[in-house]
Design a protein around this motif. Structure first.
Motif, PDB file in Angstrom:
ATOM      1  N   LYS A  61       1.129  -1.080  -0.436  1.00  0.00           N
ATOM      2  CA  LYS A  61       0.452   0.000  -0.020  1.00  0.00           C
ATOM      3  C   LYS A  61       0.704   1.372   0.181  1.00  0.00           C
ATOM      4  O   LYS A  61       0.565   2.227  -0.809  1.00  0.00           O
ATOM      5  CB  LYS A  61      -1.091   0.123   1.482  1.00  0.00           C
ATOM      6  CG  LYS A  61      -2.233   0.810   0.878  1.00  0.00           C
ATOM      7  CD  LYS A  61      -2.805   0.954   2.603  1.00  0.00           C
ATOM      8  CE  LYS A  61      -3.707   2.395   2.313  1.00  0.00           C
ATOM      9  NZ  LYS A  61      -4.755   2.123   3.649  1.00  0.00           N
ATOM     10  N   LEU A  62       1.814   1.496   0.996  1.00  0.00           N
ATOM     11  CA  LEU A  62       2.537   2.921   0.869  1.00  0.00           C
ATOM     12  C   LEU A  62       3.471   2.508  -0.860  1.00  0.00           C
ATOM     13  O   LEU A  62       3.619   3.660  -0.815  1.00  0.00           O
ATOM     14  CB  LEU A  62       3.949   2.361   2.185  1.00  0.00           C
ATOM     15  CG  LEU A  62       3.389   2.589   3.585  1.00  0.00           C
ATOM     16  CD1 LEU A  62       4.363   1.546   4.184  1.00  0.00           C
ATOM     17  CD2 LEU A  62       2.699   3.880   3.743  1.00  0.00           C
ATOM     18  N   GLY A  64       2.288   2.095  -3.592  1.00  0.00           N
ATOM     19  CA  GLY A  64       1.590   2.690  -4.550  1.00  0.00           C
ATOM     20  C   GLY A  64       1.475   3.841  -4.269  1.00  0.00           C
ATOM     21  O   GLY A  64       1.007   4.930  -4.700  1.00  0.00           O
ATOM     22  N   GLU A  65       1.468   4.146  -2.575  1.00  0.00           N
ATOM     23  CA  GLU A  65       0.989   5.690  -2.659  1.00  0.00           C
ATOM     24  C   GLU A  65       2.138   6.714  -2.984  1.00  0.00           C
ATOM     25  O   GLU A  65       1.946   7.537  -3.662  1.00  0.00           O
ATOM     26  CB  GLU A  65       0.944   5.988  -1.011  1.00  0.00           C
ATOM     27  CG  GLU A  65      -0.215   5.654  -1.030  1.00  0.00           C
ATOM     28  CD  GLU A  65      -1.036   5.358   0.790  1.00  0.00           C
ATOM     29  OE1 GLU A  65       0.453   6.309   1.381  1.00  0.00           O
ATOM     30  OE2 GLU A  65      -1.525   5.459   1.375  1.00  0.00           O
ATOM     31  N   LEU A  68       2.194   6.792  -6.723  1.00  0.00           N
ATOM     32  CA  LEU A  68       0.873   7.596  -7.070  1.00  0.00           C
ATOM     33  C   LEU A  68       1.676   9.586  -7.017  1.00  0.00           C
ATOM     34  O   LEU A  68       2.053  10.620  -8.174  1.00  0.00           O
ATOM     35  CB  LEU A  68       0.026   7.369  -6.399  1.00  0.00           C
ATOM     36  CG  LEU A  68      -0.447   8.562  -6.545  1.00  0.00           C
ATOM     37  CD1 LEU A  68      -1.247   8.792  -8.077  1.00  0.00           C
ATOM     38  CD2 LEU A  68      -2.776   8.883  -5.588  1.00  0.00           C
ATOM     39  N   LEU A  69       1.989   9.083  -5.332  1.00  0.00           N
ATOM     40  CA  LEU A  69       3.356  11.071  -5.300  1.00  0.00           C
ATOM     41  C   LEU A  69       4.138  11.134  -6.373  1.00  0.00           C
ATOM     42  O   LEU A  69       4.434  12.528  -6.670  1.00  0.00           O
ATOM     43  CB  LEU A  69       3.715  11.007  -4.514  1.00  0.00           C
ATOM     44  CG  LEU A  69       2.439  10.638  -3.255  1.00  0.00           C
ATOM     45  CD1 LEU A  69       3.519  10.825  -1.827  1.00  0.00           C
ATOM     46  CD2 LEU A  69       1.786  12.195  -2.679  1.00  0.00           C
TER      47      LEU A  69
END
Length: 484
Positions: A61-62, A64-65, A68-69
């Motif tokens: 999850k981290l 993927g974030e 995205l950033l």
């Protein structure tokens, strides 16, 4: 210690209970003890696997974030790198102006190439039209060779500077009619297509530009002289040659200054021709001063674009070598041109050192290195009086040397400082306080045209022609090499 124990308190408690409970069971009931330890190990393994799976999900999850950033940051940087609409239009206008200058220089090349090709075609046609001579007896051939006349080159408007200043003697016997129909002409120098220093302003009035070109190609070009005086005696020590152009339709008593016609000549690629014609007249004035026994110098400001015309510099170097009377000529170049000299331009200017003088004018700032200027052969620096008297109005022009010490620093290197553009008498005492020894401007005298009898003076006597001159042959490849 306490935080560590608090973190692992549960494990320590379970370990103590296992030691207290399973210790006696291992002694009295070894089988049950083994089974219990196995079950406890399986339970611990299951807990560890579940914790590992939870941590793996959080890491994905981290990740993927972070991805995205990073994409958002890349998008922001790409958008910031794009030019703004308000800054794109000036950049486009500057590129269009540079392309306009390039087309002007290319048109000059094409025009000169056309002249060369037409001249060669005329010579070929004349050779074809010449009748074949009747065969002579063998004994008469040496006599014909000895009596053959020598054809003198006819100087044209685009001839080298040495041809402008020295006239060839007349032939010793008249030429045959067929040979006199097409006189040999030297190939005019070709301009070099390079990017100019400052792009000129775009065309505004085509009719006015046509009048300027017509006056330039006619007899509208004049040379004016403005004196340079010493302070405080106001004795004339030098002159500056200035180009003026009389344009049809204007006041006949007034001539246009370079700001009015120089941008047009730059767009048409005619600045080198302007410098050639002005140098020819400046040489006549210098010889006139030398015949009078005067040690007064004459300065002419060369166009920055002429530095990219090697033939002009070569002809100028040849002229100053052949005529020692031109020692009073001083060639001035802008500060930006002196700073951007390449190896080829330095090599063409080096033979002129010691024969004529060099000057720096049109400065952008007061950051002068006296030793570097002296190494280039510069003996004079011309600075506008505004930059010396009011340097705070242009802070970018300030240097590490104080304005009060500029004249003294240049004088120690053998360079004299000349203040230009002086139109107010009140500025003269302030310049004297700054130790400025030479000045120029309307406060002393305005530019005036040279007398006609000076410009029409006879040229110096030409050297005798060679006894066996041969026709000069140039390949078309050499012409193209000079053009490029």
């Amino acid at each position: 210690m306490v935080p560590v124990l608090g973190r692992y308190a549960g494990l320590l408690t379970v370990a103590l209970l296992g030691l207290v409970v399973f210790g006696p069971l291992a002694v009295f009931l070894p089988l049950w003890s083994a089974l219990t330890l196995g079950a406890a190990a399986a339970a611990g393994s299951g807990l560890a696997l579940s914790r590992i799976a939870a941590l793996k999900a959080r890491c994905e999850k981290l990740s993927g974030e972070v991805d995205l950033l990073s994409r958002r940051l890349l998008k922001v940087e790409t958008g910031a790198a794009q030019p703004r609409p308000e800054t794109g239009e000036p950049a486009l206008r500057a590129q269009i102006e540079e392309l306009t200058v390039e087309f002007g220089l290319l048109s000059g090349i094409v025009r000169d190439l056309t002249n060369v090709v037409s001249t060669q075609d005329a010579e070929i046609a004349g050779l074809k039209a010449r009748p074949e001579p009747a065969p002579a007896p063998p004994a008469a051939i040496p006599a014909l060779v000895a009596a053959a006349p020598v054809a003198a080159p006819v100087p044209t408007a685009a001839a080298p500077l040495s041809d402008w200043t020295q006239a060839a003697p007349p032939p010793r016997s008249p030429l045959p009619p067929a040979a006199a129909a097409v006189p040999p002409r030297p190939i005019p120098p070709q301009p070099v297509s390079v990017r100019p220093i400052p792009p000129p302003r775009p065309a505004q009035d085509p009719e006015r530009e046509a009048d300027i070109i017509r006056a330039f190609e006619g007899d509208g070009l004049e040379i004016h002289l403005q004196p340079v005086v010493s302070l405080p005696q106001r004795k004339v020590v030098a002159y500056e040659a200035l180009a003026r152009l009389r344009i049809e339709g204007r006041d006949p008593a007034a001539a246009a200054e370079p700001d009015a016609f120089l941008p047009v000549l730059e767009r048409q690629g005619r600045t080198t021709e302007l410098d050639r014609r002005m140098l020819q007249r400046a040489a006549v004035v210098v010889r006139h001063l030398a015949r009078r026994g005067s040690d007064t110098l004459l300065t002419y400001g060369l166009s920055p674009l002429s530095l990219f015309e090697p033939s002009l510099l070569r002809d100028l170097g040849r002229m100053v070598v052949e005529d020692p009377a031109l020692a009073g000529l001083v060639i001035a170049l802008p500060q930006a041109s002196w700073r951007s000299l390449d190896a080829g331009q330095r090599g063409l200017l080096a033979p002129m050192r010691g024969r004529i003088g060099f000057s720096l004018d049109r400065p952008d700032d007061l950051r002068f290195d006296p030793l570097e200027l002296a190494a280039l052969g510069i003996g004079q620096v011309k600075v506008p009086a505004e930059m010396l008297l009011r340097p705070e109005e242009a802070s970018r022009s300030l240097s590490d040397i104080a304005v009060e010490d500029t004249a003294a620093a240049l004088a120690r290197a053998g360079i004299r400082l000349v203040a230009t553009g002086i139109s107010d008498e009140a500025d003269i005492p302030d310049l004297i306080d700054l130790d400025v020894a030479f000045a120029q401007g309307a406060a002393f005298a305005a530019p005036r045209p040279v007398r006609a009898e000076v410009l029409t003076a006879l040229p110096p006597e030409a050297p005798p022609p060679p006894t066996e001159p041969g026709p000069e042959r140039r390949s078309f490849r050499s012409v193209l090499r000079r053009a490029v």
